[in-house]
Design an enzyme around this catalytic site. Structure first.
Site, PDB file in Angstrom:
ATOM      1  N   ASP A  36       0.841  -1.195   0.000  1.00 24.62           N
ATOM      2  CA  ASP A  36       0.000   0.000   0.000  1.00 24.62           C
ATOM      3  C   ASP A  36       0.878   1.247   0.000  1.00 24.62           C
ATOM      4  OD1 ASP A  36      -2.317   1.805   0.732  1.00 24.62           O
ATOM      5  OD2 ASP A  36      -3.291  -0.113   1.066  1.00 24.62           O
ATOM      6  N   ASP A  60      -1.946   3.418  17.933  1.00 26.08           N
ATOM      7  CA  ASP A  60      -2.690   2.161  17.856  1.00 26.08           C
ATOM      8  C   ASP A  60      -1.904   1.051  17.172  1.00 26.08           C
ATOM      9  OD1 ASP A  60      -4.733   3.533  19.030  1.00 26.08           O
ATOM     10  OD2 ASP A  60      -5.888   3.819  17.191  1.00 26.08           O
ATOM     11  N   HIS A  83      -3.614   5.749   3.601  1.00 30.97           N
ATOM     12  CA  HIS A  83      -4.420   4.563   3.277  1.00 30.97           C
ATOM     13  C   HIS A  83      -3.825   3.290   3.872  1.00 30.97           C
ATOM     14  CE1 HIS A  83      -6.192   1.400   0.654  1.00 30.97           C
ATOM     15  NE2 HIS A  83      -7.242   2.197   0.640  1.00 30.97           N
ATOM     16  N   ASN A 142     -14.461  -0.712  -6.356  1.00 35.03           N
ATOM     17  CA  ASN A 142     -15.368   0.265  -5.756  1.00 35.03           C
ATOM     18  C   ASN A 142     -16.182   1.058  -6.754  1.00 35.03           C
ATOM     19  OD1 ASN A 142     -14.331  -0.391  -3.282  1.00 35.03           O
ATOM     20  ND2 ASN A 142     -13.230   1.512  -2.964  1.00 35.03           N
ATOM     21  N   ALA A 146      -7.964  -9.033  -7.849  1.00 40.72           N
ATOM     22  CA  ALA A 146      -8.862  -9.885  -7.063  1.00 40.72           C
ATOM     23  C   ALA A 146      -9.469 -10.998  -7.909  1.00 40.72           C
ATOM     24  CB  ALA A 146      -9.975  -9.036  -6.446  1.00 40.72           C
ATOM     25  N   VAL A 190      -7.044 -15.950  -5.725  1.00 32.24           N
ATOM     26  CA  VAL A 190      -7.050 -14.759  -4.873  1.00 32.24           C
ATOM     27  C   VAL A 190      -8.410 -14.652  -4.185  1.00 32.24           C
ATOM     28  CG1 VAL A 190      -6.839 -12.248  -4.824  1.00 32.24           C
ATOM     29  CG2 VAL A 190      -5.412 -13.587  -6.376  1.00 32.24           C
ATOM     30  N   SER A 208     -11.606  -1.745   0.179  1.00 34.55           N
ATOM     31  CA  SER A 208     -10.294  -1.753   0.836  1.00 34.55           C
ATOM     32  C   SER A 208     -10.432  -2.204   2.285  1.00 34.55           C
ATOM     33  CB  SER A 208      -9.675  -0.356   0.805  1.00 34.55           C
ATOM     34  OG  SER A 208      -9.154  -0.044  -0.439  1.00 34.55           O
TER      35      SER A 208
END
Length: 434
Positions: free
Chosen positions: A42, A51, A75, A173, A183, A188, A237
């Site tokens: 990414d 965190d 992202h 998306n 994908a 996958v 995502s």
């Protein structure tokens, strides 16, 4: 969420509806992803986010220099927090928690800004690096909507599959009726997005090859580029990150399972929930909505070691024991070694004859030109233009921001649930409480 109240950390925790529908306390009693490395290919991961402290490995930057533990875009950090965030503050009760808070994140930066192109050769190299550096799950929260994965990307995924790694990617998306690559590639885990009512998000791509659905609407995640370091988004995502985390949970509890058997367990434990009458794999819901607790606790036979979703054919010589497709084609045509030798000799002889004839023609052409024949058009030089090189193939550009078209940060209005908790509605013969 920039306008969040001062008690932003508590506010953030309250917005994580996924923690409630997945009953994470019961889930974490089974597994928290201990000992599993999840590669996040990414924009990098901010290792300094409270965190994610202690969760982020060194990783590698593939953008031409830099630090994979820095995230200009935000992202990658968001995806990492949904996978392995552990919160912060007293008892870690503030901030974002991921589904696998004890998994480790391997950050692999393949783009830096929203304007960068996530090229196949770049993320493909990152996937190979992940495999060679111990990742058991690879998260690809991006999609090449409308385009095809080039050889660098395909062979990188084949390499991962050949080395027992679970590869998870977003379906896309843009509301297409086809799953985007990578994908859509064989083997996958292609992930679509659902909302808190377990209904498919309108912009989540559908079609053949869709594997699982996961929460991807109104998702709060860590983001170092926002104040107070959190953002709100919709998209596949986020759903991809949750499925990667679920795979890490299963790999931690069942280390003897192959990647294919882990995928099989995720598929067999998924559910269509309140969506009755669907038959798996469904074009809108795949094999169903992922259920991490059920994936950890259901009595599911191991099954075959291979990937139930298939695999990409590996032709890279780096794969141990792999057979190239060219070799397989030769075997299917029934050529013997002797036959191949005879054929080779014949081809060499033919090439030699052609070379001799060509030499004679060229020599004749030169003589004719010298004798003035070129003036009457017998062998004009213009008949032999300089060879034109083929232009490089044009690759479909990746979205400027992977799988994050709605990655704005205003607080979304509360949604009225259609059911008190649709994630608890299960078909017969499955765990009625998860």
């Amino acid at each position: 969420m920039a306008a969040a109240p001062s008690a932003s950390a508590d506010y953030v925790r309250d917005r994580q509806w996924v923690m409630d529908v997945f009953s994470v306390d019961d889930m974490w009693a089974q597994s928290q992803g201990e000992g599993v490395i999840v590669a996040v290919v990414d924009s990098g991961v901010d290792a300094g986010h409270p965190d994610l402290s202690g969760q982020v490995l060194e990783g590698k930057d593939f953008t031409g220099g830099g630090n994979a533990q820095q995230d200009i875009q935000g992202h990658g950090t968001a995806m990492a927090s949904l996978i392995a965030g552990h919160g912060h503050g007293a008892g870690n009760d503030s901030g974002v928690k991921g589904l696998a808070p004890k998994a480790k994140i391997l950050p692999l930066r393949t783009l830096r800004t929203a304007a960068d192109r996530n090229a196949d050769e770049t993320w493909g190299a990152a996937v190979r690096y992940a495999v060679d550096h111990g990742a058991k799950v690879i998260n690809l929260s991006f999609a090449n909507d409308g385009g095809h994965t080039l050889s660098d990307g395909r062979q990188a995924i084949a390499y991962a599959q050949a080395h027992d790694v679970v590869v998870v990617a977003g379906a896309g998306n843009v509301g297409f009726s086809t799953v985007s690559e990578p994908a859509a590639l064989p083997g996958v885990v292609a992930v679509g997005a659902v909302d808190r009512n377990a209904n498919r998000w309108d912009e989540s791509n559908t079609g053949k090859g869709l594997t699982l659905m996961a929460p991807g609407v109104d998702i709060v995640a860590a983001n170092p580029k926002r104040s107070p370091q959190y953002g709100l988004s919709d998209g596949t995502s986020d759903a991809t990150a949750y499925v990667s985390a679920a795979a890490a949970l299963v790999r931690a509890k069942y280390p003897d399972l192959t990647a294919g058997q882990v995928i099989n367990r995720l598929i067999k434990s998924a559910s269509f929930l309140q969506h009755k009458g669907l038959k798996a794999p469904d074009q809108e819901y795949g094999y169903g909505i992922v259920r991490p607790y059920s994936a950890l606790t259901m009595n599911i036979p191991k099954g075959p070691e291979g990937n139930p979703l298939g695999r990409v054919q590996l032709v890279d010589d780096a794969s141990k024991g792999s057979t190239s497709s060219a070799t397989e084609n030769t075997k299917t045509k029934g050529y013997t070694s002797m036959g191949a030798i005879v054929l080779l000799v014949g081809v060499i002889g033919l090439l030699a004859v052609i070379a001799i004839i060509t030499s004679l023609v060229v020599a004749r052409s030169r003589r004719a030109t010298q004798n003035g024949a070129a003036t009457n058009g017998t062998y004009p030089n213009s008949a032999y233009p300089a060879q034109q090189l083929m232009p490089p193939p044009v690759q479909q550009p990746y979205p400027s921001q992977p799988h994050n078209q709605a990655y704005g940060y205003p607080a979304a209005p509360p949604q009225a649930p259609q059911h008190p908790n649709p994630y608890t509605q299960q078909p017969p013969h499955q765990d009625p409480t998860r």
